[in-house]
Design a protein around this motif. Structure first.
Motif, PDB file in Angstrom:
ATOM      1  N   GLN A   1      -8.240  -3.607  -3.452  1.00  0.00           N
ATOM      2  CA  GLN A   1      -6.856  -4.043  -3.304  1.00  0.00           C
ATOM      3  C   GLN A   1      -6.189  -3.436  -2.080  1.00  0.00           C
ATOM      4  O   GLN A   1      -6.595  -2.384  -1.588  1.00  0.00           O
ATOM      5  CB  GLN A   1      -6.044  -3.650  -4.546  1.00  0.00           C
TER       6      GLN A   1
ATOM      7  N   LEU B   1      -2.237  -2.367  -1.240  1.00  0.00           N
ATOM      8  CA  LEU B   1      -0.915  -2.173  -1.811  1.00  0.00           C
ATOM      9  C   LEU B   1       0.071  -1.807  -0.719  1.00  0.00           C
ATOM     10  O   LEU B   1      -0.303  -1.261   0.327  1.00  0.00           O
ATOM     11  CB  LEU B   1      -0.930  -1.062  -2.866  1.00  0.00           C
TER      12      LEU B   1
ATOM     13  N   TYR C   1       3.858   0.258  -0.416  1.00  0.00           N
ATOM     14  CA  TYR C   1       4.896   1.045  -1.084  1.00  0.00           C
ATOM     15  C   TYR C   1       6.151   1.011  -0.233  1.00  0.00           C
ATOM     16  O   TYR C   1       6.139   1.413   0.931  1.00  0.00           O
ATOM     17  CB  TYR C   1       4.445   2.492  -1.285  1.00  0.00           C
TER      18      TYR C   1
ATOM     19  N   TRP D   1       6.265  -0.507  -5.719  1.00  0.00           N
ATOM     20  CA  TRP D   1       4.894  -0.783  -5.335  1.00  0.00           C
ATOM     21  C   TRP D   1       4.623  -2.278  -5.479  1.00  0.00           C
ATOM     22  O   TRP D   1       5.120  -2.918  -6.400  1.00  0.00           O
ATOM     23  CB  TRP D   1       3.912  -0.024  -6.225  1.00  0.00           C
ATOM     24  N   LYS D   2       3.815  -2.831  -4.564  1.00  0.00           N
ATOM     25  CA  LYS D   2       3.498  -4.253  -4.616  1.00  0.00           C
ATOM     26  C   LYS D   2       2.059  -4.465  -4.172  1.00  0.00           C
ATOM     27  O   LYS D   2       1.617  -3.884  -3.187  1.00  0.00           O
ATOM     28  CB  LYS D   2       4.447  -5.043  -3.707  1.00  0.00           C
ATOM     29  N   GLU D   3       1.340  -5.309  -4.928  1.00  0.00           N
ATOM     30  CA  GLU D   3      -0.014  -5.672  -4.514  1.00  0.00           C
ATOM     31  C   GLU D   3       0.063  -6.807  -3.505  1.00  0.00           C
ATOM     32  O   GLU D   3       0.609  -7.860  -3.795  1.00  0.00           O
ATOM     33  CB  GLU D   3      -0.843  -6.108  -5.715  1.00  0.00           C
TER      34      GLU D   3
END
Length: 355
Positions: free
Chosen positions: A315, A317, A319, A326-328
């Motif tokens: 993944q 990510l 920040y 937090w976001k993918e």
């Protein structure tokens, strides 16, 4: 847009993605002239470096085609290819929109390219081979790329211990520097230092006219001054500790050196605000509780004062520092041979020319 003055048009064009910008060149002669002006190129690059991205090289050394993705906090994720190089390559370094790539089938062959404009430059071969007994002939231990946006010049650095074929290293540390203006390599030899054998080759940071590497033991930062061809050392923040589950990473944040330490529960971010005095400041302390399961395999790759890109095995990510969210951004479907954090590089989308 004929009712707008040229300066307003320039400011609008300077905020377009590179591909969209090149399409606007065909709209009219005015837009072509404005977007080709040296002042516009400088403005475009200055605005672009404020938006750090993350590049992931998904190329397989066994395949004939290269595949990469760019993760952009503003525009999302998009694919691009390095097939214009007509070679199977591996990305070795990234700086201000340019990539330094080494040929996989032809050892010792290097390219510098801008993947957004698809422009590239084949570097002349050097007779010297900075290698160690741990690397095959023709492969440098360290590869660094330094792109100066104000002078429109770049340098490629290859460094490592020299050895003759079939022999161990003779203790001579050779540094080769390619200058884009003269199109020549220059060489200088350094006294053997144990720190050189432990430098983290994947983290080369260009700041203040010098390239910086974090030593693998995290005892200090090794600095290569490109103006005077000398090595020196910079101390890490006193609070930084390595080992016992802590990982330390060296990055660039808005033109400053940055150190990020990740432990089991916290991510601490230091920025060197005063380069001459080597003064570090702790700018953030982030709890990792909400991503606890990912912490053992997460590594920061690119950052600004607003956000940090981090990569795990599968993944990417982001920040957001102000909102603490937090976001993918990306998740790989077909798991690559190597984890994403090993394939990821900090990136900027510029129109920096390599010729």
């Amino acid at each position: 847009m004929g009712c707008f003055p040229d300066e307003v048009i320039i400011q609008i064009l300077a905020r377009l993605p590179v591909k969209s910008l090149y399409r606007t060149k065909t709209v009219c002669k005015l837009w072509y002239r404005l977007s080709s002006d040296r002042y516009f190129i400088q403005l475009y690059n200055e605005l672009s470096v404020r938006n750090p991205m993350l590049l992931v090289d998904l190329s397989d050394s066994t395949e004939s085609k290269s595949s990469s993705i760019c993760v952009d906090n503003l525009r999302g994720v998009y694919e691009f290819s390095l097939d214009f190089l007509k070679d199977r390559v591996k990305v070795r370094a990234s700086c201000n929109g340019l990539l330094c790539c080494s040929s996989i089938p032809n050892k010792g062959v290097y390219y510098v390219c801008n993947p957004m404009t698809r422009e590239f430059r084949l570097l002349p071969k050097s007779r010297e081979r900075p290698v160690t007994r741990f690397y095959p002939d023709g492969e440098a231990t360290l590869v660094g790329l330094a792109c100066n946006l104000s002078t429109h010049k770049f340098n490629v650095v290859l460094a490592g211990y020299h050895r003759t074929f079939g022999h161990r290293s003779d203790g001579t540390f050779i540094c080769l520097i390619f200058d884009s203006e003269s199109s020549r390599w220059r060489k200088f030899v350094s006294v053997q230092d144990d720190h050189f054998t432990h430098m983290n080759k994947n983290q080369a940071v260009f700041v203040n006219g010098a390239l910086h590497w974090l030593t693998r033991s995290c005892s200090c930062i090794l600095v290569l001054d490109l103006d005077f061809d000398v090595w020196r050392k910079i101390s890490l923040p006193d609070e930084v500790s390595y080992g016992s589950g802590n990982r330390v990473n060296l990055l660039e944040s808005d033109g400053c050196l940055s150190v990020i330490q990740i432990s089991d529960a916290w991510m601490k971010i230091w920025v060197m605000k005063d380069y001459e005095r080597e003064q570090w400041f702790l700018v953030d302390r982030v709890s990792l509780r909400c991503i606890r399961g990912l912490v053992p395999g997460i590594f920061p790759v690119s950052q600004s004062s607003e956000y940090v890109f981090l990569a795990t095995h599968k993944q990417v990510l982001v920040y957001h520092i102000k909102s603490r969210v937090w976001k993918e951004m990306y998740s790989v479907k077909n798991c690559p041979t190597l984890p994403l954090w090993f394939l990821a590089h900090a990136f900027r989308s510029t129109i920096f020319s390599c010729n």
